[in-house]
Design an enzyme around this catalytic site. Structure first.
Site, mmCIF file in Angstrom:
data_model
loop_
_atom_site.group_PDB
_atom_site.id
_atom_site.type_symbol
_atom_site.label_atom_id
_atom_site.label_comp_id
_atom_site.label_asym_id
_atom_site.label_seq_id
_atom_site.Cartn_x
_atom_site.Cartn_y
_atom_site.Cartn_z
ATOM 1 C CG ASN A 281 -2.230 0.543 0.739
ATOM 2 O OD1 ASN A 281 -2.509 1.558 0.130
ATOM 3 N ND2 ASN A 281 -3.473 -0.307 1.112
ATOM 4 C CG HIS B 137 1.568 -2.067 -3.950
ATOM 5 N ND1 HIS B 137 0.772 -2.409 -2.694
ATOM 6 C CD2 HIS B 137 0.317 -2.456 -4.843
ATOM 7 C CE1 HIS B 137 -0.494 -2.263 -2.753
ATOM 8 N NE2 HIS B 137 -0.798 -2.316 -4.197
ATOM 9 C CG HIS C 209 -2.078 -6.643 -5.175
ATOM 10 N ND1 HIS C 209 -2.726 -6.271 -6.254
ATOM 11 C CD2 HIS C 209 -2.047 -5.539 -4.468
ATOM 12 C CE1 HIS C 209 -3.072 -5.125 -6.405
ATOM 13 N NE2 HIS C 209 -2.849 -4.707 -5.270
ATOM 14 C CE1 TYR D 116 -4.130 -6.777 -9.444
ATOM 15 C CE2 TYR D 116 -6.220 -5.595 -10.073
ATOM 16 C CZ TYR D 116 -4.983 -5.516 -9.786
ATOM 17 O OH TYR D 116 -4.300 -4.507 -9.847
ATOM 18 C CD GLU E 282 -4.517 -5.139 -2.179
ATOM 19 O OE1 GLU E 282 -3.599 -4.692 -1.797
ATOM 20 O OE2 GLU E 282 -5.223 -4.609 -3.015
#
Ligand code: BGC
Length: 391
Positions: A117, A143, A217, A219, A352
């Site tokens: 983040n 990140h 992370h 998706y 996350e």
């Protein structure tokens, strides 16, 4: 006769499985093969140094659920799970080959680190010393910086554990890498259980005081990586509060109730329902939830997502206090993924688990979201993504 029937059934099953690019073996099992080679470099004397080989691991459980991951970035490249009729689909975004991962992408299947983040203005102070980081999300760092853990070559080792086939990836981040102090020795392991759980375990130790906050992370699109908008996916989070942020997604330091806001997922709600109201540039959900349970020794319930059409469900359990919910707002079709899929905006979501964003610059969060790691301590995180079906 029965033996022959069983054998024929097994062969037929293997043939169907092969047609779906499933591995030949049935689980619990693992396989490994060469995935590709990193580009070569030249040493300081101008001598060519060949690029390292990247291994791909395939884990398969007794239900034929398949997980593929590679040593580059410890990336999860494929995850095939059944729907309510037993039909398998690959539910994570990704690419077919190493070159596509090397070209750059928005962290598909990676582990964000050393600090996931944003860190405001790409700097922080630790034990009285200021550290400057890369402003790869100007003016902030995102990140882990320019070449975070998503772009490192990890060393993978697969085994059959008591809970299922597993791969443990290790990486040693040198002192000063991406501006962070301390040599950080990190492992992340993926275990695929026979309950269709992906168990992710992180461990890290340091030789100098540093900061560490890792986050998975992937998706997800429970209808399939190439199935289009996730608007109809229904989500429920065990979080009555969130950390509001400014327009650049840096938290203000406040913890605010979700009640009465578009961010309220305390009761099951379609992701698309309040997506426009969530605001943001580009529009969509991209925020950190404060999980009601706080930091826990063992993974506890954080989130549940259902795709009503396929019936696939995903439950998330974690030891972490925060949960970043991101609806692929920055996807714009330019990432051409597996089988030529053009991944468009809002066609996937990330859940996350992590410590709150920019915690290092928020002394008020010290007790609920401490990212400081000292020599002699071990950073530990366990997050479980559990797949199921609802009929
Ligand atoms: C962040 C997004 C960011 C994305 C990058 C997510 O974890 O919340 O703001 O754009 O990662 O892929």
């Amino acid at each position: 006769m029965r033996a022959l029937t069983t054998l024929l059934a097994a062969l037929a099953f293997a043939a169907t499985a092969a047609a779906q690019t499933q591995p030949a073996k049935l689980g619990p099992a693992f396989e490994q093969e060469t995935y590709g080679k990193l580009p070569g470099t030249t040493d300081k004397n101008g001598k060519a140094v060949p690029g390292a080989t990247v291994t791909q691991f395939t884990l398969i459980n007794k239900n034929n659920v398949v997980l593929k991951c590679i040593e580059y970035g410890a990336i999860i490249t494929e995850l095939r799970v059944p729907d309510k009729d037993g039909k398998f689909a690959d539910v994570v975004l990704g690419f077919d080959k190493l070159d596509d991962y090397l070209k750059g992408h928005p962290y598909f299947g990676t582990n964000a680190g050393r600090v996931a983040n944003r860190i405001a203005n790409a700097k922080f102070t630790l034990e009285g010393k200021e550290y400057k980081l890369a402003d790869n999300n100007a003016p902030h760092t995102l990140h882990g910086g320019k070449a975070g853990f998503d772009k490192k070559l990890w060393k993978g080792e697969a085994s059959l554990t008591a809970t299922g086939p597993s791969v443990k990836f290790s990486y040693v981040s040198p002192d000063g890498e991406e501006g962070y102090p301390g040599k950080l020795t990190v492992t992340v392991s993926y275990t695929l259980t026979d309950n269709n759980e992906l168990v992710i375990d992180y461990r890290a130790t340091t030789d100098k005081t540093t900061i560490c906050n890792l986050a998975h992370h992937s998706y997800f699109n429970l209808a399939g990586h190439n199935a289009g908008p996730i608007a109809e996916h229904e989500a429920e989070f065990a979080a009555k509060n969130y950390t509001p942020g400014d327009e650049t997604l840096i938290p203000t330091g406040k913890v605010a109730p979700v009640d009465g806001t578009p961010f309220d997922f305390t009761k099951k709600k379609a992701m698309g329902k309040d997506l426009e109201k969530a605001g943001g540039k580009p529009v969509g959900f991209d925020l950190n939830y404060v999980l009601d349970k706080g930091v826990t020794e063992r993974p506890e319930f954080a989130a549940r997502v259902t795709d009503p059409k396929s019936g696939r469900t995903l439950e998330v359990f974690t030891t972490e206090p925060g949960l970043q919910f991101y609806t692929g707002n920055f996807l714009d079709g330019t990432n051409v993924g597996k089988g030529g899929a053009a991944y468009k905006q809002h066609t996937a979501f990330c859940l996350e688990p992590q410590k709150f964003p920019d915690s290092v610059n928020k002394p008020e969060w010290k007790d609920k979201s401490n990212v400081v790691l000292k020599p002699g301590e071990t950073y530990k995180q366990t997050t479980v993504y559990k797949f199921g079906v609802s009929k």
